[in-house]
Design a protein around this motif. Structure first.
Motif, PDB file in Angstrom:
ATOM      1  N   LYS A 208       0.689  -1.275  -0.058  1.00 54.99           N
ATOM      2  CA  LYS A 208       0.016  -0.015  -0.177  1.00 54.99           C
ATOM      3  C   LYS A 208       1.081   0.935   0.003  1.00 54.99           C
ATOM      4  O   LYS A 208       1.907   1.166   0.759  1.00 54.99           O
ATOM      5  N   LEU A 209       0.092   2.465  -0.334  1.00 53.21           N
ATOM      6  CA  LEU A 209       1.095   4.117  -0.125  1.00 53.21           C
ATOM      7  C   LEU A 209       0.226   4.357   0.926  1.00 53.21           C
ATOM      8  O   LEU A 209      -0.951   4.800   0.599  1.00 53.21           O
ATOM      9  N   VAL A 210       0.928   4.655   1.731  1.00 58.16           N
ATOM     10  CA  VAL A 210       0.488   5.404   3.196  1.00 58.16           C
ATOM     11  C   VAL A 210       0.390   6.753   3.321  1.00 58.16           C
ATOM     12  O   VAL A 210       2.019   6.854   3.361  1.00 58.16           O
ATOM     13  N   SER A 211       0.064   7.444   3.724  1.00 58.63           N
ATOM     14  CA  SER A 211       0.530   8.902   3.831  1.00 58.63           C
ATOM     15  C   SER A 211      -0.570   9.167   5.319  1.00 58.63           C
ATOM     16  O   SER A 211      -1.913   8.445   5.711  1.00 58.63           O
ATOM     17  N   ASN A 212      -0.647  10.459   5.291  1.00 60.54           N
ATOM     18  CA  ASN A 212      -1.683  11.023   6.321  1.00 60.54           C
ATOM     19  C   ASN A 212      -2.739  11.585   5.917  1.00 60.54           C
ATOM     20  O   ASN A 212      -3.747  11.799   6.808  1.00 60.54           O
ATOM     21  N   TRP A 213      -2.648  11.237   4.431  1.00 55.94           N
ATOM     22  CA  TRP A 213      -4.110  11.668   3.182  1.00 55.94           C
ATOM     23  C   TRP A 213      -4.847  10.669   3.405  1.00 55.94           C
ATOM     24  O   TRP A 213      -5.673  10.388   2.263  1.00 55.94           O
ATOM     25  N   GLY A 214      -4.469   8.674   4.186  1.00 57.11           N
ATOM     26  CA  GLY A 214      -5.320   7.730   3.160  1.00 57.11           C
ATOM     27  C   GLY A 214      -4.831   7.220   2.776  1.00 57.11           C
ATOM     28  O   GLY A 214      -3.108   7.073   2.655  1.00 57.11           O
ATOM     29  N   LYS A 219      -1.809  -2.874  -6.516  1.00 57.87           N
ATOM     30  CA  LYS A 219      -2.894  -3.175  -7.134  1.00 57.87           C
ATOM     31  C   LYS A 219      -3.978  -2.460  -8.203  1.00 57.87           C
ATOM     32  O   LYS A 219      -4.235  -2.462  -9.027  1.00 57.87           O
ATOM     33  N   ASP A 220      -4.663  -1.048  -6.780  1.00 55.69           N
ATOM     34  CA  ASP A 220      -5.422  -0.388  -7.796  1.00 55.69           C
ATOM     35  C   ASP A 220      -5.173   0.661  -8.551  1.00 55.69           C
ATOM     36  O   ASP A 220      -4.870   1.430  -9.458  1.00 55.69           O
ATOM     37  N   LEU A 221      -3.464   0.533  -8.512  1.00 56.40           N
ATOM     38  CA  LEU A 221      -2.146   1.746  -9.452  1.00 56.40           C
ATOM     39  C   LEU A 221      -2.154   1.063 -10.591  1.00 56.40           C
ATOM     40  O   LEU A 221      -2.144   1.828 -11.699  1.00 56.40           O
ATOM     41  N   LEU A 222      -2.058  -0.565 -10.566  1.00 57.81           N
ATOM     42  CA  LEU A 222      -1.772  -1.147 -11.797  1.00 57.81           C
ATOM     43  C   LEU A 222      -2.367  -0.809 -13.084  1.00 57.81           C
ATOM     44  O   LEU A 222      -3.534  -0.664 -12.759  1.00 57.81           O
ATOM     45  N   GLY A 223      -1.964  -0.467 -14.050  1.00 59.01           N
ATOM     46  CA  GLY A 223      -3.254  -0.032 -15.814  1.00 59.01           C
ATOM     47  C   GLY A 223      -3.316   1.206 -15.886  1.00 59.01           C
ATOM     48  O   GLY A 223      -3.896   1.879 -16.400  1.00 59.01           O
ATOM     49  N   ARG A 224      -3.311   2.127 -14.922  1.00 62.24           N
ATOM     50  CA  ARG A 224      -3.673   3.309 -14.739  1.00 62.24           C
ATOM     51  C   ARG A 224      -2.475   4.510 -15.351  1.00 62.24           C
ATOM     52  O   ARG A 224      -1.997   3.375 -15.822  1.00 62.24           O
ATOM     53  N   LEU A 225      -3.221   5.816 -16.202  1.00 63.16           N
ATOM     54  CA  LEU A 225      -1.874   6.145 -16.529  1.00 63.16           C
ATOM     55  C   LEU A 225      -1.411   7.634 -16.068  1.00 63.16           C
ATOM     56  O   LEU A 225      -2.328   7.787 -15.274  1.00 63.16           O
ATOM     57  N   PRO A 226      -0.352   7.968 -16.286  1.00 61.04           N
ATOM     58  CA  PRO A 226       0.416   8.963 -15.358  1.00 61.04           C
ATOM     59  C   PRO A 226      -1.086  10.449 -16.249  1.00 61.04           C
ATOM     60  O   PRO A 226      -1.614  10.696 -16.720  1.00 61.04           O
ATOM     61  N   GLY A 227      -0.812  10.810 -15.088  1.00 63.40           N
ATOM     62  CA  GLY A 227      -1.367  12.324 -14.194  1.00 63.40           C
ATOM     63  C   GLY A 227      -2.608  12.080 -14.027  1.00 63.40           C
ATOM     64  O   GLY A 227      -3.443  12.725 -13.963  1.00 63.40           O
ATOM     65  N   GLU A 228      -3.105  10.643 -13.896  1.00 57.13           N
ATOM     66  CA  GLU A 228      -4.634  10.463 -13.037  1.00 57.13           C
ATOM     67  C   GLU A 228      -4.813  10.344 -11.432  1.00 57.13           C
ATOM     68  O   GLU A 228      -3.895  10.844 -10.834  1.00 57.13           O
ATOM     69  N   LYS A 229      -5.717  11.159 -11.020  1.00 50.47           N
ATOM     70  CA  LYS A 229      -5.810  11.151  -9.231  1.00 50.47           C
ATOM     71  C   LYS A 229      -7.031  10.038  -9.258  1.00 50.47           C
ATOM     72  O   LYS A 229      -7.961  10.071  -9.655  1.00 50.47           O
TER      73      LYS A 229
END
Length: 515
Positions: A208-214, A219-229
């Motif tokens: 996971k990518l963990v931060s103070n903002w969630g 796995k949710d990042l795989l297949g995404r394109l650069p510049g997506e929120k």
């Protein structure tokens, strides 16, 4: 008589019926039908008189839906209208699914208006004089609407329009490589104008990518394109993209202090680095300058990077290899392996490089004047030696060492690179709305503002909200006020850059020696 009356009433109703202005019913009613119906009525009356009233003749079977509104209303949906114009070959499967999923809401209110036309076989039971034009003959010979023209009829190459082919070249230019395991990414969260969270990491299959903002699953990042929120577990929007080289240098693992990108750019300009050059770097550090030099000289050039400390040597090599792998994965091209990392002292390393001539030299050392006598011999005449020094007292020691050793170098420039970041953005209130532009007043009563107005003006510039997105509205051009000011924090002093050039002194003449 009842059959005669029934037939006459039907024919009279058909005569009084007016054809609809548009739709498929134009094939059922034409101007020729009233005359044909009139002949049918008169022929039917003569047949009744000939029978002499004996028996009941069979009345003609009117199975054609002439007295019913059979045309379909024009759809008000833009999707249906455009789909009717575009040939079926060009309609994607998504559009077809949308058309099939639309509920027929209006068919319950007016079922007779949306009733589909009768099949062509039912019209064949009519007498020939009652058949509308275009419906004569067998069902196989009827002129049904043809399908859309084939691709060859458009006189266009099938590769550009066929849905089974690959997208057009313009679509390829807009496509980016999706995220995959091993990618080097930067996650950033901004609130209003300032970056609240920024992290560089390597994407993996799990974790996971963990931060103070969630948190976000990898796995949710795989297949995404650069510049997506992407929204985190707490609902905040995180921007994901691939880092540039200067961002990678700022966030990579460090041993000693790095050379900042603003200073490296000036050093490359000083040395006039071109593709194919051979550069000497004394002091690898964390490998920041080595990466920029590697990109500048290209695959035909070479960079010799010398480092005396083993820990700094390992860090610089690791940072170079990490960027090389990430670049090859994201672009599909090979990063040139043109950096020769040498773990030796400058004096010992130069003994192995006696036969190499350098187009430029970069020194990032604590005491560069001690390495100049060994480095200057392999520097080409007219070439530049750029020195990265932290304190101004070190600059004085450097120039004094050149003078005392009588080295063939001249100091052309001593400079400090400063960068000022500015904030230019629409002026917003606390609720995210655009601040109103205040018209100036020239009377004496408006020269002084009330305390409440002054507080409102301060809130427009300094307020922040917890919302991720704020809307400035569709205001006309020039109606949105802006704020323009330097950022609250700036990059201070980093280093002094000294530009030294190797020269060849003129030969002494006999007149100068005698004088």
């Amino acid at each position: 008589m009842s059959a005669l009356c029934t037939g006459r009433r039907l024919c009279s109703a058909a005569l009084r019926y007016r054809s609809p202005p548009a739709g498929r019913a134009r094939h059922l009613l034409t101007r020729r039908i009233p005359g044909q119906l009139q002949q049918c009525i008169s022929g039917y009356s003569d047949g009744q008189e000939g029978h002499g009233g004996g028996g009941q003749p069979e009345a003609p079977q009117f199975t054609s839906p002439l007295g019913i509104r059979t045309w379909r209303r024009r759809s008000l949906s833009p999707l249906d209208r455009v789909s009717g114009i575009v040939p079926p070959e060009f309609i994607s499967q998504e559009i077809r699914d949308l058309q099939n999923s639309e509920p027929p809401s209006s068919s319950q209110d007016h079922p007779e208006q949306l009733r589909p036309p009768e099949p062509p076989s039912s019209s064949q039971n009519l007498p020939p004089q009652l058949r509308p034009p275009g419906l004569h003959g067998s069902p196989e010979q009827l002129p049904y609407p043809k399908s859309s023209p084939s691709l060859q009829e458009y006189n266009a190459p099938p590769d550009l329009y066929s849905p089974t082919k690959s997208p057009a070249p313009h679509d390829y230019a807009l496509q980016a490589t999706p995220f995959q395991p091993g990618d080097l990414l930067i996650a950033e969260y901004k609130r209003r104008y300032y970056s609240m969270f920024r992290k560089m990491f390597i994407l993996k299959d799990s974790g996971k990518l963990v931060s103070n903002w969630g948190a976000i699953n990898n796995k949710d990042l795989l297949g995404r394109l650069p510049g997506e929120k992407i929204r985190t577990s707490t609902g905040h929007q995180i921007l994901l993209r691939r880092p540039s080289l200067d961002e990678y240098v700022m966030y990579m693992k460090r041993g000693p202090t790095i050379s900042y990108p603003k200073d490296i750019s000036s050093m490359l300009t000083m040395m006039d680095v071109n593709p194919g050059d051979v550069i000497l770097e004394a002091g690898s550090g964390s490998g920041a300058l080595s990466l920029f030099l590697s990109r500048a000289v290209g695959p035909d050039g070479c960079v010799h990077s010398i480092e005396v400390r083993s820990d700094h040597h390992q860090i610089s090599k690791m940072n170079f290899l990490n960027w090389k792998k990430a670049w090859e994965l994201r672009s599909g091209r090979i990063w040139p392996d043109n950096v020769n990392f040498i773990h030796k002292d400058v004096q010992d390393a130069m003994s192995d490089l006696k036969s190499v001539g350098f187009d430029a030299v970069a020194l990032d050392m604590l005491h560069p004047q001690t390495a100049l006598p060994a480095v200057i011999e392999n520097l080409k005449y007219g070439a530049v030696c750029a020195v990265y020094i932290t304190n101004i007292t070190q600059v004085i020691d450097l120039l004094e060492g050149i003078r005392s050793c009588d080295l063939p170098l001249i100091c052309e420039k001593v400079m400090e690179v400063g960068v000022t970041d500015w904030l230019v953005a629409p002026s917003l209130r606390k609720d995210g709305t655009v601040s109103k532009r205040v018209e100036p007043r020239w009377n004496g009563s408006s020269e002084t503002q009330t305390q409440e107005q002054a507080d409102d003006n301060d809130d427009d510039d300094q307020s922040q909200t917890d919302d991720d997105d704020f809307v400035t509205g569709s205001q006309p051009f020039g109606q949105v006020p802006y704020i323009a000011r330097p950022m609250p924090w700036q990059i201070g002093h980093t280093a002094f850059l000294v530009q030294l050039r190797k020269i060849k002194a003129a030969e002494h003449t006999e007149a100068e020696d005698s004088s």
